[in-house]
Design an enzyme around this catalytic site. Sequence first.
Site, short mmCIF file in Angstrom:
data_model
loop_
_atom_site.label_atom_id
_atom_site.label_comp_id
_atom_site.label_asym_id
_atom_site.label_seq_id
_atom_site.Cartn_x
_atom_site.Cartn_y
_atom_site.Cartn_z
CD GLU A 1 -2.73 -1.10 2.52
OE1 GLU A 1 -3.93 -0.76 2.45
OE2 GLU A 1 -2.15 -1.40 3.59
CE1 TYR B 1 -17.85 26.81 0.04
CE2 TYR B 1 -18.63 26.37 -2.17
CZ TYR B 1 -18.87 26.78 -0.88
OH TYR B 1 -20.14 27.14 -0.51
CB VAL C 1 -8.55 4.97 7.22
CG1 VAL C 1 -9.61 5.93 6.73
CG2 VAL C 1 -8.09 4.10 6.07
CD GLU C 2 -8.86 3.69 12.08
OE1 GLU C 2 -9.47 2.68 12.44
OE2 GLU C 2 -7.97 3.65 11.21
CE LYS D 1 -6.36 0.94 2.59
NZ LYS D 1 -5.52 0.61 3.76
#
Length: 124
Positions: A21, A53, A72-73, A99
């Site tokens: 990854e 934005y 991911v946290e 993900k």
Amino acid sequence: MDKILFNKMEFWGYHGAFKEENTLGQRFYVDLEIYFDLSKAGHSDNLKDTVNYADIYKTTQQVVENEKYELVEAIAERLAAKILDSYLLIDEILVRVTKPDPPIPGHYQSVAVEIKRSRERANG
């Protein structure tokens, strides 16, 4: 409370617990809900009374594409903290990091983490 929504922003990042990854990279989707009073901007029709934005997008892109995390946290926490620290108008933020096609046994369309942080919690 009023909110601005950023839906399914797509980035390429090198996050994950597995070596592959971190080497090959993969897609990540980010959704944001940014909570603050939008009435001043609504009445003034002036960009200085809201958040830009494009700047929020660039901040999100920088974290996902240029930093590396195993979890991911951790991406979600970093995004929440960075956006709250950078934009004082924002009272609260919800961050969802998805993900797609995670490299785990079984069939999954995606895994996602969703966190909600407020200015008080981010600074205290």
